[in-house]
Design a protein around this motif. Structure first.
Motif, PDB file in Angstrom:
ATOM      1  N   ALA A 112       0.830  -1.201   0.000  1.00 39.67           N
ATOM      2  CA  ALA A 112       0.000   0.000   0.000  1.00 39.67           C
ATOM      3  C   ALA A 112       0.869   1.258   0.000  1.00 39.67           C
ATOM      4  O   ALA A 112       0.593   2.225  -0.732  1.00 39.67           O
ATOM      5  CB  ALA A 112      -0.924  -0.008   1.218  1.00 39.67           C
ATOM      6  N   VAL A 113       1.935   1.237   0.795  1.00 38.60           N
ATOM      7  CA  VAL A 113       2.830   2.398   0.839  1.00 38.60           C
ATOM      8  C   VAL A 113       3.513   2.582  -0.514  1.00 38.60           C
ATOM      9  O   VAL A 113       3.653   3.710  -1.012  1.00 38.60           O
ATOM     10  CB  VAL A 113       3.870   2.236   1.968  1.00 38.60           C
ATOM     11  N   GLY A 114       3.925   1.472  -1.132  1.00 39.19           N
ATOM     12  CA  GLY A 114       4.567   1.563  -2.447  1.00 39.19           C
ATOM     13  C   GLY A 114       3.622   2.145  -3.487  1.00 39.19           C
ATOM     14  O   GLY A 114       4.005   3.014  -4.287  1.00 39.19           O
ATOM     15  N   THR A 115       2.360   1.693  -3.478  1.00 40.49           N
ATOM     16  CA  THR A 115       1.370   2.228  -4.413  1.00 40.49           C
ATOM     17  C   THR A 115       1.139   3.704  -4.161  1.00 40.49           C
ATOM     18  O   THR A 115       1.070   4.523  -5.085  1.00 40.49           O
ATOM     19  CB  THR A 115       0.037   1.462  -4.280  1.00 40.49           C
ATOM     20  N   ALA A 116       1.024   4.065  -2.875  1.00 43.27           N
ATOM     21  CA  ALA A 116       0.791   5.467  -2.523  1.00 43.27           C
ATOM     22  C   ALA A 116       1.970   6.339  -2.942  1.00 43.27           C
ATOM     23  O   ALA A 116       1.788   7.482  -3.388  1.00 43.27           O
ATOM     24  CB  ALA A 116       0.545   5.593  -1.027  1.00 43.27           C
ATOM     25  N   LEU A 117       3.192   5.810  -2.808  1.00 47.92           N
ATOM     26  CA  LEU A 117       4.376   6.564  -3.234  1.00 47.92           C
ATOM     27  C   LEU A 117       4.320   6.858  -4.727  1.00 47.92           C
ATOM     28  O   LEU A 117       4.580   7.991  -5.165  1.00 47.92           O
ATOM     29  CB  LEU A 117       5.646   5.771  -2.905  1.00 47.92           C
ATOM     30  N   ARG A 118       3.966   5.845  -5.513  1.00 42.75           N
ATOM     31  CA  ARG A 118       3.899   6.036  -6.958  1.00 42.75           C
ATOM     32  C   ARG A 118       2.801   7.017  -7.354  1.00 42.75           C
ATOM     33  O   ARG A 118       2.875   7.656  -8.401  1.00 42.75           O
ATOM     34  CB  ARG A 118       3.680   4.680  -7.644  1.00 42.75           C
ATOM     35  N   MET A 119       1.781   7.138  -6.480  1.00 37.22           N
ATOM     36  CA  MET A 119       0.671   8.044  -6.790  1.00 37.22           C
ATOM     37  C   MET A 119       0.859   9.412  -6.143  1.00 37.22           C
ATOM     38  O   MET A 119      -0.008  10.282  -6.245  1.00 37.22           O
ATOM     39  CB  MET A 119      -0.650   7.418  -6.310  1.00 37.22           C
ATOM     40  N   GLY A 120       1.973   9.612  -5.458  1.00 37.03           N
ATOM     41  CA  GLY A 120       2.239  10.907  -4.817  1.00 37.03           C
ATOM     42  C   GLY A 120       1.345  11.176  -3.622  1.00 37.03           C
ATOM     43  O   GLY A 120       1.058  12.327  -3.302  1.00 37.03           O
ATOM     44  N   ALA A 121       0.896  10.087  -2.927  1.00 36.80           N
ATOM     45  CA  ALA A 121      -0.063  10.253  -1.832  1.00 36.80           C
ATOM     46  C   ALA A 121       0.554  10.051  -0.454  1.00 36.80           C
ATOM     47  O   ALA A 121      -0.161  10.058   0.545  1.00 36.80           O
ATOM     48  CB  ALA A 121      -1.215   9.265  -2.008  1.00 36.80           C
ATOM     49  N   VAL A 122       1.877   9.869  -0.372  1.00 34.34           N
ATOM     50  CA  VAL A 122       2.521   9.663   0.921  1.00 34.34           C
ATOM     51  C   VAL A 122       2.901  11.007   1.521  1.00 34.34           C
ATOM     52  O   VAL A 122       3.362  11.912   0.824  1.00 34.34           O
ATOM     53  CB  VAL A 122       3.762   8.758   0.774  1.00 34.34           C
ATOM     54  N   GLY A 123       2.694  11.148   2.800  1.00 36.76           N
ATOM     55  CA  GLY A 123       3.040  12.394   3.468  1.00 36.76           C
ATOM     56  C   GLY A 123       2.655  12.338   4.925  1.00 36.76           C
ATOM     57  O   GLY A 123       2.256  11.280   5.440  1.00 36.76           O
ATOM     58  N   PRO A 124       2.787  13.447   5.638  1.00 35.65           N
ATOM     59  CA  PRO A 124       2.434  13.467   7.064  1.00 35.65           C
ATOM     60  C   PRO A 124       0.951  13.192   7.267  1.00 35.65           C
ATOM     61  O   PRO A 124       0.138  13.352   6.348  1.00 35.65           O
ATOM     62  CB  PRO A 124       2.802  14.897   7.493  1.00 35.65           C
ATOM     63  N   ARG A 125       0.603  12.801   8.478  1.00 35.51           N
ATOM     64  CA  ARG A 125      -0.796  12.489   8.779  1.00 35.51           C
ATOM     65  C   ARG A 125      -1.646  13.743   8.614  1.00 35.51           C
ATOM     66  O   ARG A 125      -1.327  14.800   9.159  1.00 35.51           O
ATOM     67  CB  ARG A 125      -0.931  11.974  10.210  1.00 35.51           C
ATOM     68  N   PRO A 126      -2.742  13.653   7.861  1.00 37.38           N
ATOM     69  CA  PRO A 126      -3.614  14.818   7.691  1.00 37.38           C
ATOM     70  C   PRO A 126      -4.226  15.234   9.025  1.00 37.38           C
ATOM     71  O   PRO A 126      -4.378  14.412   9.941  1.00 37.38           O
ATOM     72  CB  PRO A 126      -4.715  14.303   6.735  1.00 37.38           C
ATOM     73  N   PRO A 127      -4.596  16.496   9.164  1.00 42.75           N
ATOM     74  CA  PRO A 127      -5.204  16.951  10.420  1.00 42.75           C
ATOM     75  C   PRO A 127      -6.471  16.172  10.739  1.00 42.75           C
ATOM     76  O   PRO A 127      -7.268  15.862   9.849  1.00 42.75           O
ATOM     77  CB  PRO A 127      -5.522  18.428  10.142  1.00 42.75           C
ATOM     78  N   VAL A 128      -6.644  15.848  12.011  1.00 41.19           N
ATOM     79  CA  VAL A 128      -7.871  15.182  12.456  1.00 41.19           C
ATOM     80  C   VAL A 128      -9.013  16.191  12.400  1.00 41.19           C
ATOM     81  O   VAL A 128      -8.858  17.325  12.849  1.00 41.19           O
ATOM     82  CB  VAL A 128      -7.698  14.644  13.893  1.00 41.19           C
TER      83      VAL A 128
END
Length: 455
Positions: A112-128
């Protein structure tokens, strides 16, 4: 049917689909449209619109129900059309296809992390989202219970006045007619009258209403039946509202409103017990599992011999006693529900004799649907009152709640119990007819009671 043709073009949807289908154990039960316009999944399924990469980040940080809920609350995900219809269709598709809830292992998370990396979706946790409850302290301490109750019930009296009907009853109604013009206010009044009959309330009876809400039962019992009521709530907004209504209806001689914890009820002079009846309508869910035996003991201790207790309470299997991650985080933190039979056992363990259980599950589907229609029809007014994020919380809460009762994942029941006297006499009628037809109660004659007497 799986999407083909133009929908099969390479895009964010096609990069994500294999991972999701592997986690689910089958094809996607919904149609998914990503932020880049690409689509995948079931062409005839509900349309889930993933509006930004931040939605995937939320799921990476909080896989499962909570991450999905927060993606919807924040507006990162939307479901096209009627939300309840969309949720119902998704659950139906999951059942039909035998799909399993995602339970990602370490390898799944890496993919999942690898897929998210390729899609540019990895980053810090969004605000709650700000609407999430943030409780601290010991579970079911008085301070924490006060904060939990305040989170939900002190949202705004104006909000609840807009959502509910004129009775301000925030609990399951009792729907006795499908005639044109019969609506939620009628169902609530029928519920209040049913409770008064089950408790055999008469002029001068003493009623303790624990968790009185906005005073629907308190005001009804005092105004319609001449009952002397002690109304108890832990929510300051509710207490202020009920006191105002008591003054407006000139019921000061019949109603006392106390803003306190149920554990402190018997400590004030004049409130040591001896009530003819005790009611608690959808308050027991907030008590807590370990604390419920003491709560049941309070019901018993507040009653005079042959006094009656009416407990209206939601039930749930042991799989999600708090209602799930979304409910526990955004709606009713620290809530605890259990199977109906266990609650009956706890009441009996406190010395009460359970005499009647009335299942109202289908009635709650109708009640919640009425609230949901009001929210949808007057959405702009709700947004102006509490903001878009809170409205999205409530849209999800009401749509999901109606579906839970519809599918029997949750139930609600009226449990009538009595405190027998030292001889074992309960003072109960031999027939329930008076509760439903308006006829006077016919008591057990061999005990020499006067018809309808509760004193």
């Amino acid at each position: 049917m799986t999407l083909t043709g133009k929908w099969a073009a390479t895009g964010a949807a096609q990069r994500l689909a294999p991972l999701v289908e592997q986690l689910l154990g089958g094809e996607l039960p919904v149609r998914v449209r990503m932020w880049d316009g690409s689509e995948t999944g079931a062409a005839d399924g509900p349309l889930v619109h993933v509006r930004s990469r931040r939605a995937l980040r939320r799921l990476l940080w909080a896989p499962g129900e909570l991450g999905l809920a927060e993606a919807y609350i924040s507006g990162d995900v939307d479901i096209e059309g009627d939300l309840a219809d969309g949720l119902r269709a998704m659950r139906h598709a999951v059942r039909e296809r035998g799909l399993r809830p995602p339970r990602p292992g370490a390898g799944d998370r890496l993919r999942a992390v690898g897929t998210a990396l390729r899609m540019g979706a990895v980053g810090p946790r969004p605000p709650v989202p700000a609407a999430r409850a943030g409780l601290h302290g010991v579970l079911h301490s008085k301070a924490r219970d006060r904060a939990a109750i305040s989170h939900h019930y002190d949202l705004s009296n104006a909000f609840y006045a807009l959502l509910l009907d004129e009775t301000m009853a925030y609990s399951c109604g009792y729907w006795t007619s499908d005639a044109p013009g019969y609506g939620p206010a009628d169902a609530q009044r029928d519920k209040l009258e049913l409770i008064c009959r089950k408790l055999a309330l008469r002029p001068g009876s003493r009623l303790l209403d624990i968790g009185c809400g906005w005073g629907s039962l308190t005001l009804y019992a005092a105004r319609r039946h001449g009952v002397r009521v002690t109304a108890v709530t832990l929510a300051r907004e509710q207490a202020a509202y009920v006191r105002q209504r008591v003054a407006e209806q000139h019921l000061e001689d019949l109603v006392e409103v106390r803003c306190c914890d149920y554990r402190d009820i018997g400590r004030a002079p004049g409130h040591e017990g001896g009530y003819d009846a005790v009611s608690t309508v959808e308050m027991g869910e907030h008590v807590g599992d370990a604390q419920y035996p003491a709560f049941a003991g309070t019901l018993h201790g507040m009653l005079r011999p042959r006094g009656r207790a009416l407990v209206q309470q939601m039930s749930r299997g042991r799989g999600a006693p708090g209602g799930g991650a979304f409910i526990e985080s955004y709606i009713a933190p620290d809530m605890h529900m259990r199977p109906l039979g266990e609650t009956v056992g706890l009441l009996e363990g406190a010395g009460l004799e359970v005499r009647d259980v009335d299942g109202l599950r289908e009635h709650y589907v109708l009640t919640v649907d009425a609230w949901r229609r009001t929210l949808e029809e007057r959405r702009a007014e709700f947004v102006a009152l509490v903001g878009e994020e809170t409205v999205r919380v409530w849209r999800l809460y009401l749509a999901g709640g109606a579906l839970a009762f519809e599918e029997r994942r949750m139930g609600v029941d009226q449990i009538l119990a009595v405190r027998p006297d030292e001889t074992g006499s309960a003072g109960m009628p031999l027939s329930r007819a008076g509760w439903y037809t308006g006829a006077a109660e016919v008591p057990a004659a061999r005990y020499g009671e006067t018809a309808g007497a509760i004193g």
